[in-house]
Design a protein around this motif. Structure first.
Motif, PDB file in Angstrom:
ATOM      1  N   GLN A  37       0.832  -1.216   0.000  1.00 39.29           N
ATOM      2  CA  GLN A  37       0.000   0.000   0.000  1.00 39.29           C
ATOM      3  C   GLN A  37       0.864   1.263   0.000  1.00 39.29           C
ATOM      4  N   GLY A  38       2.181   1.084  -0.052  1.00 38.52           N
ATOM      5  CA  GLY A  38       3.096   2.209  -0.149  1.00 38.52           C
ATOM      6  C   GLY A  38       3.592   2.755   1.178  1.00 38.52           C
ATOM      7  N   LEU A  39       3.380   2.013   2.266  1.00 35.70           N
ATOM      8  CA  LEU A  39       3.830   2.478   3.577  1.00 35.70           C
ATOM      9  C   LEU A  39       5.063   1.710   4.027  1.00 35.70           C
ATOM     10  N   ARG A  40       5.910   2.394   4.762  1.00 34.74           N
ATOM     11  CA  ARG A  40       7.076   1.742   5.368  1.00 34.74           C
ATOM     12  C   ARG A  40       6.569   0.937   6.559  1.00 34.74           C
ATOM     13  N   VAL A  41       6.966  -0.318   6.641  1.00 33.20           N
ATOM     14  CA  VAL A  41       6.477  -1.191   7.709  1.00 33.20           C
ATOM     15  C   VAL A  41       7.607  -2.057   8.239  1.00 33.20           C
ATOM     16  N   THR A  42       7.576  -2.251   9.544  1.00 30.66           N
ATOM     17  CA  THR A  42       8.511  -3.147  10.224  1.00 30.66           C
ATOM     18  C   THR A  42       7.698  -4.224  10.919  1.00 30.66           C
ATOM     19  N   GLY A  43       7.990  -5.469  10.597  1.00 24.33           N
ATOM     20  CA  GLY A  43       7.339  -6.606  11.239  1.00 24.33           C
ATOM     21  C   GLY A  43       8.282  -7.241  12.235  1.00 24.33           C
ATOM     22  N   VAL A  44       7.765  -7.548  13.427  1.00 19.71           N
ATOM     23  CA  VAL A  44       8.565  -8.141  14.495  1.00 19.71           C
ATOM     24  C   VAL A  44       7.906  -9.433  14.955  1.00 19.71           C
ATOM     25  N   ASP A  45       8.726 -10.471  15.110  1.00 15.55           N
ATOM     26  CA  ASP A  45       8.237 -11.723  15.675  1.00 15.55           C
ATOM     27  C   ASP A  45       9.397 -12.393  16.394  1.00 15.55           C
ATOM     28  N   PHE A  46       9.101 -13.111  17.478  1.00 14.06           N
ATOM     29  CA  PHE A  46      10.185 -13.755  18.214  1.00 14.06           C
ATOM     30  C   PHE A  46      10.542 -15.133  17.670  1.00 14.06           C
TER      31      PHE A  46
ATOM     32  N   ALA B  56      15.981  -2.713  19.687  1.00 15.21           N
ATOM     33  CA  ALA B  56      16.554  -2.512  18.359  1.00 15.21           C
ATOM     34  C   ALA B  56      15.759  -1.501  17.523  1.00 15.21           C
ATOM     35  N   LEU B  57      14.586  -1.106  18.007  1.00 20.12           N
ATOM     36  CA  LEU B  57      13.744  -0.182  17.247  1.00 20.12           C
ATOM     37  C   LEU B  57      13.708   1.193  17.886  1.00 20.12           C
TER      38      LEU B  57
ATOM     39  N   LEU C 265       5.033  -4.639  30.019  1.00 17.86           N
ATOM     40  CA  LEU C 265       6.232  -4.321  29.250  1.00 17.86           C
ATOM     41  C   LEU C 265       5.883  -3.996  27.802  1.00 17.86           C
ATOM     42  N   TYR C 266       4.948  -4.728  27.241  1.00 16.48           N
ATOM     43  CA  TYR C 266       4.463  -4.502  25.876  1.00 16.48           C
ATOM     44  C   TYR C 266       3.911  -3.084  25.761  1.00 16.48           C
ATOM     45  N   VAL C 267       3.069  -2.693  26.701  1.00 16.30           N
ATOM     46  CA  VAL C 267       2.482  -1.347  26.674  1.00 16.30           C
ATOM     47  C   VAL C 267       3.584  -0.288  26.740  1.00 16.30           C
ATOM     48  N   SER C 268       4.581  -0.503  27.589  1.00 14.16           N
ATOM     49  CA  SER C 268       5.697   0.450  27.690  1.00 14.16           C
ATOM     50  C   SER C 268       6.429   0.587  26.357  1.00 14.16           C
ATOM     51  N   GLU C 269       6.661  -0.523  25.692  1.00 10.65           N
ATOM     52  CA  GLU C 269       7.365  -0.477  24.412  1.00 10.65           C
ATOM     53  C   GLU C 269       6.532   0.204  23.326  1.00 10.65           C
ATOM     54  N   ILE C 270       5.251  -0.108  23.259  1.00 14.25           N
ATOM     55  CA  ILE C 270       4.401   0.527  22.250  1.00 14.25           C
ATOM     56  C   ILE C 270       4.314   2.023  22.529  1.00 14.25           C
ATOM     57  N   SER C 271       4.196   2.385  23.785  1.00 13.13           N
ATOM     58  CA  SER C 271       4.151   3.801  24.166  1.00 13.13           C
ATOM     59  C   SER C 271       5.434   4.518  23.746  1.00 13.13           C
TER      60      SER C 271
END
Length: 189
Positions: free
Chosen positions: A58-67, A98-99, A122-128
């Motif tokens: 769709q023309g957007l820059r995207v970063t996918g993360v998975d463990f 790393a992000l 921890l997830y909320v802290s990282e997204i914030s």
């Protein structure tokens, strides 16, 4: 919980099909992406990268993360011949050192509900940290989470407060399971 380890998911992703493999792009993700995102989009728990690939197309820059390194290897192979490719990163959604942000949009289809209460914090802290103020984070989560934590609008709102405001919650029967989509907006600091 043993089913939330990267080794468990690596084994699952080595199979030809997984229970959570998605063929269609959810309309909720398509609507989110139509908003545009000059600073990019973050796909948390991206698996084999189907949604990240859609966002890039769709023309957007995207970063996918998975463990799961196996999932990320499959995601990279899937987009290798594409003209525009997502960035893929092996990483833990509770520790994304790393992000750097900011990202305008982020989404998670089936990762958050696998986390225990400490991991969710921890997830909320990282997204914030990574999402720009006013940015939207979209989550799809099972109502009966594998982590055993009840998930409903009130629980999601409490977990994300005060860093995010829950703007909407919509019941879903995605994959025939009772679930919800949650739209959260990052508060200004």
């Amino acid at each position: 919980m043993s089913s939330t380890t990267s080794a468990y998911f690596d084994r699952a992703y080595r199979r030809p099909l997984t229970l959570w493999g998605d063929i269609r792009i959810p309309p909720e993700i398509a609507a989110l992406v139509r908003r545009g995102a000059p600073n990019g989009v973050l796909d948390l728990g991206c698996g084999v990268g189907r949604f990240s690939r859609y966002v890039a197309q769709q023309g957007l820059r995207v970063t996918g993360v998975d463990f799961s390194p196996v999932a990320i290897a499959k995601a990279r192979a899937r987009v290798a011949a594409d003209e525009v490719r997502p960035d893929f990163l092996v990483g833990d959604v509770t520790k994304l050192d790393a992000l750097t942000g900011p990202f305008d949009l982020s989404f998670d289809v089936g990762c958050f509900h696998c986390l225990d209460a400490t991991q969710q914090g921890l997830y909320v802290s990282e997204i914030s940290r990574l999402l720009a103020p006013g940015g939207t984070h979209l989550i799809w989560a099972l109502d009966a989470a594998p982590a055993g934590i009840p998930l409903d609008a009130a629980a999601v709102e409490t977990t994300f407060a005060p860093r995010f405001e829950l703007r909407d919650a919509k019941a879903s029967r995605r994959r025939l399971l009772r679930s919800h989509w949650y739209w959260l907006v990052r508060s200004a600091e």
